[in-house]
Design an enzyme around this catalytic site. Structure first.
Site, short mmCIF file in Angstrom:
data_model
loop_
_atom_site.label_atom_id
_atom_site.label_comp_id
_atom_site.label_asym_id
_atom_site.label_seq_id
_atom_site.Cartn_x
_atom_site.Cartn_y
_atom_site.Cartn_z
N HIS A 14 0.86 -1.59 -0.02
CA HIS A 14 0.10 0.06 -0.10
C HIS A 14 0.57 1.31 0.18
O HIS A 14 2.53 1.61 0.35
CB HIS A 14 -0.68 0.54 1.25
CG HIS A 14 -0.62 0.22 2.15
ND1 HIS A 14 -0.76 0.79 3.66
CD2 HIS A 14 0.83 0.26 2.88
CE1 HIS A 14 0.00 0.15 4.79
NE2 HIS A 14 0.58 0.26 4.08
N CYS A 33 5.95 6.58 5.01
CA CYS A 33 4.87 5.28 3.87
C CYS A 33 3.62 5.88 2.76
O CYS A 33 3.23 5.29 2.17
CB CYS A 33 3.41 5.26 5.43
SG CYS A 33 3.92 4.57 6.52
N HIS A 39 4.91 0.01 -0.26
CA HIS A 39 5.64 -0.81 0.50
C HIS A 39 4.64 -2.33 1.33
O HIS A 39 3.76 -1.86 0.99
CB HIS A 39 6.47 -0.33 1.88
CG HIS A 39 5.21 -0.15 2.13
ND1 HIS A 39 4.35 1.57 2.15
CD2 HIS A 39 5.28 -0.26 3.40
CE1 HIS A 39 4.09 1.49 3.53
NE2 HIS A 39 4.04 0.72 3.85
N HIS A 41 3.25 -5.30 3.41
CA HIS A 41 3.75 -5.87 5.37
C HIS A 41 2.54 -6.95 4.86
O HIS A 41 1.87 -7.25 4.08
CB HIS A 41 2.46 -4.79 5.87
CG HIS A 41 2.93 -3.53 6.39
ND1 HIS A 41 3.58 -3.32 7.17
CD2 HIS A 41 1.81 -1.98 5.51
CE1 HIS A 41 3.91 -1.83 7.16
NE2 HIS A 41 2.60 -1.30 6.03
N ASP A 79 -5.57 -10.59 -0.66
CA ASP A 79 -4.03 -11.09 -0.90
C ASP A 79 -2.77 -10.94 -1.62
O ASP A 79 -3.83 -10.92 -3.17
CB ASP A 79 -3.84 -12.17 -0.20
CG ASP A 79 -3.09 -13.24 0.29
OD1 ASP A 79 -1.52 -12.93 0.47
OD2 ASP A 79 -2.67 -14.53 -0.23
N HIS A 80 -2.06 -10.44 -1.77
CA HIS A 80 -0.74 -10.32 -2.74
C HIS A 80 -1.48 -9.43 -4.02
O HIS A 80 -1.28 -9.08 -5.22
CB HIS A 80 -0.33 -11.67 -3.74
CG HIS A 80 -0.01 -12.19 -2.52
ND1 HIS A 80 -0.42 -13.28 -1.50
CD2 HIS A 80 1.58 -12.25 -2.95
CE1 HIS A 80 1.09 -13.69 -1.21
NE2 HIS A 80 1.87 -14.02 -1.65
N GLU A 124 -0.81 -5.08 11.15
CA GLU A 124 -0.07 -4.36 10.34
C GLU A 124 1.54 -4.69 10.59
O GLU A 124 2.15 -5.07 9.89
CB GLU A 124 -0.14 -2.73 10.40
CG GLU A 124 0.49 -2.06 8.51
CD GLU A 124 -0.35 -0.99 8.58
OE1 GLU A 124 -0.57 -0.72 7.70
OE2 GLU A 124 0.45 -0.04 8.83
NI NI Z 1 2.12 0.77 5.77
#
Ligand code: NI
Length: 135
Positions: A14, A33, A39, A41, A79-80, A124
């Site tokens: 995100h 961020c 990036h 998580h 997901d992904h 997160e």
């Molecule tokens: Ni983040």
């Protein structure tokens, strides 16, 4: 009342960015961020349902069923993925942990077959966790 929780995991990327702000404002608020390509998580979502155990089964709800619902209605959609670019839910919503938890609540709540959705807890990182219990 008994509270049962199913834990699932997903990986997503995100970028925290408010399109109404200047680049400088975004950098000031979101710092790393806001990095332009995003990036990732490894998220952990814990879905808690509250209810009375059924006298026949002893279950509030069958956790196998809850697992399938979380996967089908939520995890498979994020997901992904790059949340900002690939997931319709975040077209106009900044994909913070807070907002991811709220969306998980909104999509899962009507699908819970017995008991009532009580809480979404979203990790997160190991150190950053949000909880949402509805309005
Ligand atoms: Ni983040």
């Amino acid at each position: 009342m008994v509270y049962v929780t199913r834990r699932e995991t997903f990986s997503a990327s995100h970028r925290l960015y408010n399109p109404a702000w200047t680049d400088a404002q975004n950098e000031a608020v979101f710092d790393k961020c806001n990095s332009i390509h995003g990036h990732g998580h490894n998220y952990v979502i814990e879905v808690t349902v509250a209810g009375e155990p059924d006298p026949q089964t002893g279950y509030v709800l069958d956790l196998k069923l809850l697992k399938q619902i979380i996967k089908r209605e939520f995890v498979d959609k994020v997901d992904h993925k790059h949340l900002n670019l690939d997931v319709e839910w975040f077209r106009s919503t900044i994909p913070t942990a807070e907002n991811i938890a709220r969306i998980a609540w909104d999509v899962l709540r009507p699908k819970i077959p017995s008991g009532t959705l009580y809480q979404i807890r979203l990790h997160e990182t190991e150190n950053n966790v949000v909880e949402y219990r509805g309005a």
